[in-house]
Design an enzyme around this catalytic site. Structure first.
Site, PDB file in Angstrom:
ATOM      1  N   HIS A   1       0.835  -1.203   0.000  1.00 24.47           N
ATOM      2  CA  HIS A   1       0.000   0.000   0.000  1.00 24.47           C
ATOM      3  C   HIS A   1       0.876   1.261   0.000  1.00 24.47           C
ATOM      4  CE1 HIS A   1      -3.626   2.343   0.913  1.00 24.47           C
ATOM      5  NE2 HIS A   1      -2.843   3.038   1.731  1.00 24.47           N
TER       6      HIS A   1
ATOM      7  N   GLU B   1      -2.229  -5.046  -4.777  1.00 21.69           N
ATOM      8  CA  GLU B   1      -2.757  -4.668  -3.465  1.00 21.69           C
ATOM      9  C   GLU B   1      -4.207  -5.141  -3.319  1.00 21.69           C
ATOM     10  OE1 GLU B   1      -3.790  -0.623  -3.104  1.00 21.69           O
ATOM     11  OE2 GLU B   1      -3.532  -0.552  -0.935  1.00 21.69           O
TER      12      GLU B   1
ATOM     13  N   ASN C   1      22.948 -25.292  -5.595  1.00 23.36           N
ATOM     14  CA  ASN C   1      23.832 -26.425  -5.809  1.00 23.36           C
ATOM     15  C   ASN C   1      23.489 -27.569  -4.846  1.00 23.36           C
ATOM     16  OD1 ASN C   1      26.325 -27.075  -7.380  1.00 23.36           O
ATOM     17  ND2 ASN C   1      27.042 -27.564  -5.318  1.00 23.36           N
TER      18      ASN C   1
END
Lengths: 689, 89
Positions: free
Chosen positions: A46, A68, A426
């Protein structure tokens, strides 16, 4: 404060908000019943929306507006949030990052998935439009109080230049009138009228995003979300507040605008964290305790927070302060090594020097602590990495984090993210078994574990990435190293040396190349990045049990612990982090092999000897090793012994950059001013052998 | 005159009180299809009597984005008594 300065602050704050978004989403996914997390997320979005629109970041504002709305729906609904919806949230965050870069002109185009993600969000919203407005209202948490705080901080960024008369003060007024305010006789217009009689209304921002279409509007109800007014007046804060005294406390906030340019003091809600000792090395056995502590501290389980005050300081000013402290340390060393002072036989002088030393040390430690930030933010970012990587390779992964309050030099933080991301990917891609069945076959839980921990080790920071996967097959690595010409079949290699082949450029044992890792690039880049931070990477692995990569970093990049050594009458500094031990060898353990040079047999380990004077072309002398000192060090190629004339002692030194000429010498990584005013060079152990 | 229709355009006054806004709402809600623009005389940009009028204009715009409403279509307007008003949509 001009608009450019305000924009700079907006960019800083927007970056902070955006960086936290995916962390907040992952936290919410872990604890979906905790609506506070969703409200925190919503509040950040917001604020971002309002600020973005104020600075004409319209594409960003537009996208965030829809995002939002979707968050708003979920925070007011009891609907269970699916994994797919979390995916959409995270995609949304990726788009927000991309659009922000586009608005900042870092990227030349909008992210490729902008339209697609926007459509998905709109589609999701359309499906939700049928919700019952009544029930929605009744469930709406009262965020007005929280918003009023946020707006007063963010709204400082939303206004143009403020010009005041000498007798005037500036105020920022946030009006958040309740839905029934018109019925109660309160209207923004009334307050504008009263305010204009006691000062000048300079500017106001009207948040009109929540006005319903006409068929859903009751014109006698107030749907205007917030009105933020910048007001100049000669009256006091208390007098201005009186204008609003008939409103509910949650409906307004009046604050005096501080216009200082360099320092913005803000009271921020922060979790009070029990400090973990920075000095005491933490053993792995203590990690459980840390976990308990960190569990209490995680945002998902935060208690009522205590107020803490912070001061934002320009990093340039901090750097200048660090430089000054460096000079102070050097000046103190000068004083202590001054022969005339040392010869003074006065108890008072000695005591004063001792006090000076203590105070210098204290100031140095305190100033250094200013650069230190908890590694938590960096670790938090890894949650998203784990989530994405585990989805991509279809492996269930449990990420365990320890010691996230361990502090690290701020300048290292940015450089640490990429190596960590690579090591985690990895670990998931190659470290863990290929699938659940493979894990079950070896009596492991179907969900793989990746542990990320930070702790102090021997005066350094250790960051460990551990998996409980299949472990590294060192025979396979050696075979590949021989094929690649990195190793010779007839030579013997220690386990550490074999693991270090993984860090060589282009080395990969992955049978299948994926876009997660295993591209043959990466681990060498990890190594190079860590070396730039004056650190190193250690690998430990056990077949069937897992692998750990430990990044060892100095506490700070500005001052290092060094061992002063002498060679050919010159003084050099070896970083303590690289030193394993030092010793004077007996004649019988020193060997010379034709065409291969000199070696020392240290407890059955054969280490090559590197004569420092020869390596740096200092002179032609060739002292006997048994009349000299060997400093055993380790770099990525393995252990070796540096032959020096003598050890002078351990000392903290302030690193100074070298001039252009000396910076070409790869064996030297920097310089330092000694107590006697002479310059000593810091050796780059990685390049000595 | 608080609001009057002039062909496809509707002229309104910022001096409407809340009661007038309610009347204006009743008047316009069934006429959105026929209105092309809603205008306010620029001389009027000094004060306003109720914020309910602004929210009604935004509501009209949300319902029929084709209607031109210059006072809210602009990013900001200067009010001689109330400074710059910026819309955050």
């Amino acid at each position: 404060m001009n608009k450019e300065e305000l924009k700079k602050i907006f960019i800083e704050e927007a970056t902070e908000i955006i960086e936290r978004l995916d962390i907040q989403i992952i936290d919410f996914e872990e604890d979906p019943s905790n609506k506070d997390l969703l409200n925190d997320l919503f509040r950040g979005v917001h604020t971002l929306k309002g600020s973005a629109n104020s600075f004409n970041f319209t594409k960003l504002g537009d996208f965030v507006h829809h995002f939002e709305d979707l968050l708003d729906y979920h925070r007011n609904s009891n609907e269970e949030i699916s994994s797919e919806r979390i995916d959409l949230f995270l995609d949304g965050v990726d788009v927000i990052k991309g659009v922000f870069n586009y608005e900042m002109e870092i990227e030349s185009s909008l992210p490729s998935n902008y339209e697609q993600t926007l459509e998905k969000i709109q589609l999701a919203l359309n499906k939700k439009l049928d919700i019952n407005e009544e029930s929605r209202e009744s469930e709406l948490p009262d965020l007005s109080k929280e918003f009023s705080e946020d707006f007063t901080i963010s709204s400082e960024n939303e206004f143009k230049d403020i010009e005041l008369k000498d007798t005037e003060r500036a105020f920022i007024i946030t009006m958040h009138l309740d839905r029934d305010s018109y019925f109660r006789g309160f209207d923004h217009a009334v307050f504008f009228k009263i305010l204009s009689q006691s000062g000048r209304i300079l500017e106001s921002n009207w948040y009109m995003g929540d006005i319903p279409p006409i068929d859903k509007l009751n014109p006698q109800e107030c749907f205007i979300k917030d009105v933020i007014v910048i007001f100049a007046s000669e009256e006091s804060l208390e007098e201005i507040k009186e204008v609003f005294e008939f409103l509910e406390d949650s409906e307004y906030k009046v604050e005096e605008l501080k216009l200082e340019e360099d320092i913005k003091i803000e009271s921020s809600k922060e979790i009070e964290k029990p400090p973990l000792s920075k000095e005491t090395p933490i053993e792995k056995s203590d990690l459980e305790k840390i976990e308990k502590a960190s569990k209490v501290e995680t945002p998902t389980k935060k208690k009522r927070e205590e107020k803490k005050s912070f001061v934002k300081i320009d990093t340039k000013k901090l750097d200048e302060l660090f430089d000054s402290i460096g000079e102070l340390v050097i000046a103190q060393n000068f004083l202590f090594e001054n022969r005339a002072i040392r010869e003074v036989e006065s108890e008072q002088v000695n005591k004063t020097l001792e006090t000076l030393s203590k105070i210098t040390k204290l100031i140095q430690n305190r100033v250094m602590s200013l650069r230190m930030v908890p590694i938590k933010d960096t670790f938090d970012k890894m949650k998203r990495v784990v989530r994405d990587a585990s989805k991509k390779v279809d492996k269930k992964v449990n990420l365990v984090v320890y010691g996230e309050d361990t502090e690290i030099d701020k300048t290292m933080v940015d450089s640490l993210s990429d190596p960590l991301i690579h090591l985690i990917r990895n670990a998931i891609d190659h470290g863990l078994e290929a699938n659940e069945d493979d894990r079950k076959k070896v009596n492991k839980s179907p969900v793989g574990n990746v542990t990320l921990s930070a702790y102090h080790k021997g005066g350094n920071i250790a960051i460990e990435i551990r998996d409980d996967g299949r472990g590294i097959d060192k025979d396979k690595i050696l075979k590949k190293a021989i094929t690649n010409g990195l190793a010779r079949e007839e030579d013997e290699y220690t386990r550490g040396q074999i693991y270090n082949f993984l860090m060589q450029p282009g080395f990969s044992t992955a049978e299948k190349i994926s876009d997660i890792s295993g591209r043959g690039v990466g681990l060498d880049v990890v190594n190079t990045s860590i070396e730039k931070l004056l650190g190193k990477v250690e690998i430990e692995s056990e077949m069937g049990k897992g692998t750990s990569f430990t990044i060892l970093l100095p506490l700070t990049l500005a001052i290092i612990d060094g061992m002063l050594v002498k060679s050919a009458d010159e003084i050099f500094i070896i970083p303590i982090l690289s030193i394993l031990e030092s010793f004077r060898p007996s004649k019988k353990i020193v060997h010379t092999m034709k065409s291969k040079g000199e070696f020392v047999n240290l407890r059955e380990e054969i280490l090559p000897i590197v004569r420092l004077n020869e390596k740096l072309d200092l002179d032609q002398t060739k002292p006997n090793p048994w009349d000299s000192t060997l400093v055993c060090v380790e770099n990525e190629k393995g252990k070796f012994a540096i032959l020096v004339d003598e050890l002078i002692g351990r000392q903290q030194v302030v690193i100074k950059p070298l001039g252009k000429a000396l910076s070409r010498l790869k064996e030297i990584s920097g310089g330092a001013v000694m107590g006697n005013g002479e310059i000593a060079l810091i050796l780059n152990v990685e390049e000595l052998h | 005159m608080l609001f009057e229709i002039d062909g496809d355009a509707l002229n309104i006054s910022l001096s409407m009180q809340l009661d007038d806004v309610v009347k204006f709402y009743d008047f316009i809600k069934s006429k959105l299809e026929y209105i092309e623009s809603i205008n306010v005389e620029e001389e009027e940009f000094a004060t306003f009597e109720t914020s309910a009028l602004f929210q009604l204009l935004f509501s009209i715009k949300n319902s029929n984005p084709k209607i031109s409403i210059p006072i809210i279509d602009r990013e900001s307007i200067e009010f001689s008594e109330y400074g710059t008003i910026k819309w955050v949509k």
